[in-house]
Scaffold this motif. Structure first.
Motif, PDB file in Angstrom:
ATOM      1  N   PHE A 115       0.973  -1.333   0.119  1.00 15.11           N
ATOM      2  CA  PHE A 115      -0.006  -0.068  -0.123  1.00 15.11           C
ATOM      3  C   PHE A 115       0.980   1.126  -0.026  1.00 15.11           C
ATOM      4  O   PHE A 115       0.223   2.225  -0.554  1.00 15.11           O
ATOM      5  CB  PHE A 115      -1.113  -0.072   1.070  1.00 15.11           C
ATOM      6  N   GLU A 157       3.623   1.423  -1.888  1.00 17.21           N
ATOM      7  CA  GLU A 157       3.879   1.551  -3.225  1.00 17.21           C
ATOM      8  C   GLU A 157       2.533   2.241  -3.882  1.00 17.21           C
ATOM      9  O   GLU A 157       2.723   3.092  -4.844  1.00 17.21           O
ATOM     10  CB  GLU A 157       4.469   0.121  -3.863  1.00 17.21           C
ATOM     11  N   ALA A 158       1.642   1.685  -3.635  1.00 14.98           N
ATOM     12  CA  ALA A 158       0.205   2.139  -4.258  1.00 14.98           C
ATOM     13  C   ALA A 158       0.307   3.741  -3.993  1.00 14.98           C
ATOM     14  O   ALA A 158      -0.082   4.307  -4.856  1.00 14.98           O
ATOM     15  CB  ALA A 158      -1.142   1.482  -3.575  1.00 14.98           C
ATOM     16  N   SER A 159       0.708   3.981  -3.021  1.00  9.49           N
ATOM     17  CA  SER A 159       0.447   5.417  -2.545  1.00  9.49           C
ATOM     18  C   SER A 159       1.194   6.240  -3.390  1.00  9.49           C
ATOM     19  O   SER A 159       1.074   7.387  -3.905  1.00  9.49           O
ATOM     20  CB  SER A 159       0.902   5.712  -1.055  1.00  9.49           C
ATOM     21  N   ARG A 160       2.500   5.849  -3.476  1.00 10.86           N
ATOM     22  CA  ARG A 160       3.435   6.340  -4.396  1.00 10.86           C
ATOM     23  C   ARG A 160       2.772   6.451  -5.749  1.00 10.86           C
ATOM     24  O   ARG A 160       3.116   7.667  -6.499  1.00 10.86           O
ATOM     25  CB  ARG A 160       4.687   5.630  -4.524  1.00 10.86           C
ATOM     26  N   SER A 161       2.198   5.534  -6.113  1.00  6.83           N
ATOM     27  CA  SER A 161       1.875   5.196  -7.598  1.00  6.83           C
ATOM     28  C   SER A 161       0.655   6.375  -7.854  1.00  6.83           C
ATOM     29  O   SER A 161       0.450   6.624  -8.917  1.00  6.83           O
ATOM     30  CB  SER A 161       1.517   3.852  -7.914  1.00  6.83           C
ATOM     31  N   ILE A 162      -0.031   6.531  -6.818  1.00  7.98           N
ATOM     32  CA  ILE A 162      -1.290   7.648  -7.027  1.00  7.98           C
ATOM     33  C   ILE A 162      -0.545   8.922  -6.939  1.00  7.98           C
ATOM     34  O   ILE A 162      -1.238   9.692  -7.611  1.00  7.98           O
ATOM     35  CB  ILE A 162      -1.872   7.356  -5.673  1.00  7.98           C
ATOM     36  N   GLY A 163       0.499   9.188  -6.477  1.00  6.87           N
ATOM     37  CA  GLY A 163       1.095  10.482  -6.417  1.00  6.87           C
ATOM     38  C   GLY A 163       1.042  11.202  -5.100  1.00  6.87           C
ATOM     39  O   GLY A 163       0.880  12.648  -4.923  1.00  6.87           O
ATOM     40  N   SER A 164       0.842  10.609  -4.231  1.00  3.60           N
ATOM     41  CA  SER A 164       0.491  11.067  -2.764  1.00  3.60           C
ATOM     42  C   SER A 164       2.043  11.889  -2.300  1.00  3.60           C
ATOM     43  O   SER A 164       2.983  11.080  -2.455  1.00  3.60           O
ATOM     44  CB  SER A 164       0.094  10.256  -1.518  1.00  3.60           C
TER      45      SER A 164
END
Lengths: 298, 318
Positions: A190, A192-199
């Motif tokens: 999660f 990594e997912a956050s990074r992919s979202i651009g947070s």
């Protein structure tokens, strides 16, 4: 099932739970834990004593009773009097205030700086992690009381400085624990997912890391209160913490040690008070650890 | 399928392997010169064995992993040279769906909070949140009540729908799907695949679909790229690739997928040996130690990707 409109979602078999459910799960476990209940109850009473010490203490802690110096426990002075005729029980009760304030403030310092360092080390990694953690290692190589001693020696002996010193001295241990807990979160999907979202980084730290280390934070903050009480008392004992005539347990212990053979009550009661409170805090910490951090218990 | 939306040129990613003092640094070549074009509303499937670099490729496109070299051109800009701030804007148009929906969601956050994250990160007006949330939930076929649930209260398929919802809530142009259905059971897989196709139609999305499951890729992809040890060995239209695979590796892969008709005679190519270590890859064609058609030239010279029969293949023997 080709068109969206015709698609019917499968009904979940899981029953609906309110958002509070996760938290109340832990609370429920806590309420079933007898150790925890007893400790919380005891510490609550200690807290109440601290708040209402002027009402509960039989005498003014700094009042001198010239006619009864070094008097053994009696009806008038339940826990006896000290070398200049002050009531030990009253001083003990007022001492709760000092001890609680100092240790809680110290732990607050540890909590904020330690969590920040721990999370940053875990999240940023690389050389930042290396440098910060090596500094922590060096500080850890010194016994925390020696470190606190050095800090007080620089800042000058006073209760406030003792508080700061104790707080700083506990940071390395605390930061390491938090880093250890947070480092597993960094590699989780999660983040990594956050990074992919651009947070943003601060968002990731606040919303992804923090909620997952709250349990561990709670456990170790509690355990570090015990350490802080001991360290403050130790600093006061060697004269670098609370200054006389402040009624502090460590100071009382140090004043009483000279009369150990003639007046046993002087050192015994403050010593007992420290032991019992620290014991209760640690016991509570262990109980919390079993609930919030079951992996590391035993 | 006209305009090129995303173009990848010679993408490379080297990971530093264990480095000892006084020894030259060793690298693992996870991705080695990958070229790709993705058109609007197109789905390109990337298939390969585990460890062949397909996931790394996907992550490099979003710069979740920094590529070592190469270009990723999106809307005329080379993503690999953008600053962190600019890359954030790109991420609004390029989102990712992960393999394990459970692991890619914070268990302590509710679905509403999980889906709001992209909206907050890209500063979408608060007043629009509710509408986007409910619309996206409708798009992925979940009732709005699920917004107040937590990931552990949902089934695997529902969780992956949330994973997809999170990726499309900003209405991106490209969605990178990293094994989106491998963690699901077969009946749920087909639902998710259908959902993805519906969403593509409705929102005009382009997909990069990374998978090891040829059956799934055959169903959803328009074009397929086959990867082996960090390199593209064959890129072709789906129909051509599955009808007549040219590269020996592709042939072996396709021969390994079960056929629906039990009476159909099929030639089964069984590859010898293990996939070689990417830190010490074979010389020449990387596939030569396992290939049935190996000649001397394969051991010496690395075959380039070239046009053969309307597709691209990297093999000397074709």
């Amino acid at each position: 099932m080709r068109k969206l409109e015709t698609y019917k979602p499968i009904q979940a078999r899981v029953t609906y739970k309110s958002p509070l459910k996760i938290k109340s799960d832990s609370l429920q476990k806590l309420s079933r834990d007898k150790r925890a209940i007893v400790c919380i109850f005891f510490l609550f009473i200690v807290f109440i004593i601290g708040i209402f010490s002027p009402l509960l203490a039989p005498h003014n802690p700094e009042e001198l009773f010239y006619e009864s110096i070094l008097e053994a426990p009696s009806k008038e002075h339940l826990l006896g009097t000290d070398a200049i005729g002050r009531d030990v029980l009253s001083r003990l009760i007022y001492g709760v205030r000092v001890t609680l304030t100092v240790s809680l403030m110290a732990v607050t310092i540890t909590f904020f700086i330690g969590t920040l360092i721990g999370l940053i080390c875990a999240y940023v990694g690389g050389w930042v992690d290396n440098v910060l953690m090596r500094i922590m290692d060096i500080l850890l190589a010194l016994p925390s009381i020696i470190l606190a001693l050095a800090i007080v020696a620089v800042l000058g002996p006073s209760l406030t400085n003792a508080m700061i010193a104790v707080g700083i001295a506990s940071i390395p241990g605390f930061a390491r624990i938090i880093r250890g807990a947070a480092i597993t979160i960094k590699s989780s999907g999660f983040v990594e997912a956050s990074r992919s979202i651009g947070s943003s980084h601060s968002w990731i730290l606040r919303r992804q890391f923090l909620p997952n280390v709250t349990g561990i934070l709670l456990v170790y903050t509690t355990l570090f209160i015990g350490v802080a009480i001991l360290d403050t008392a130790a600093l006061s004992f060697i004269g670098l913490g609370a200054q006389p005539p402040t009624p502090e347990w460590g100071t009382m212990l140090s004043e009483g040690k000279n009369y150990m053979l003639d007046a046993w009550w002087l050192a015994t009661f403050p010593g007992l008070a420290i032991t019992i409170v620290v014991f209760a805090v640690n016991f509570l910490g262990d109980a919390l650890r079993d609930i919030f951090d079951p992996k590391s218990s035993r | 399928m006209t305009t090129t939306l995303l173009e990848v040129r010679n993408l490379e990613k080297k990971f530093a392997a264990k480095s000892a003092w006084f020894k030259p640094k060793q690298y693992v070549h996870a991705v080695n010169g990958v070229n790709l074009q993705l058109a609007e509303r197109e789905t390109i499937g990337i298939v390969g064995e585990s460890g062949c670099g397909k996931s790394t490729t996907g992550r490099c496109l979003l710069r979740l992993i920094e590529p070592s070299s190469g270009e990723v051109i999106f809307q005329g800009k080379d993503i690999t040279t953008l600053s962190k701030r600019e890359i954030k804007n790109i991420r609004k148009d390029m989102q990712m769906v992960f393999q394990d929906p459970m692991a890619s969601m914070n268990p302590k956050l509710s679905i509403r909070e999980i889906l709001s994250e992209p909206l907050l990160a890209h500063k979408i007006l608060r007043s629009e949140h509710e509408q986007l949330l409910s619309e996206t939930m409708r798009l992925v076929g979940l009732p709005e009540e699920h917004l107040s649930r937590f990931p552990h209260e949902m089934s695997g398929g529902q969780r992956q729908r949330i994973g997809i919802a999170r990726a499309i809530i900003l209405r991106p142009k490209i969605v990178i799907l990293d094994e989106p259905v491998s963690a699901l059971d077969v009946s749920v897989q087909s639902q998710i695949i259908n959902l993805l196709q519906d969403l593509q139609e409705e929102l005009g999305l382009s997909y990069i679909f990374i998978s090891h499951d040829l059956g799934v890729v055959e169903h959803i992809a328009h074009r397929v790229g086959v990867m082996y040890l960090g390199e593209m060995v064959e890129v072709a239209e789906k129909e051509r690739l599955f009808e007549k695979p040219l590269h020996p590796y592709t042939r072996a892969l396709i021969s390994a997928t079960p056929k629906t008709d039990p009476d159909e005679v099929k030639e089964r190519i069984i590859l010898k040996g293990e996939i070689p270590s990417p830190s010490n890859p074979p010389t020449g064609c990387k596939f030569h130690p396992r290939c049935a058609f190996t000649q001397d030239i394969c051991k010496a010279i690395k075959p380039e990707l070239r046009e053969v029969e309307g597709r691209k293949v990297a093999c000397h023997m074709v």
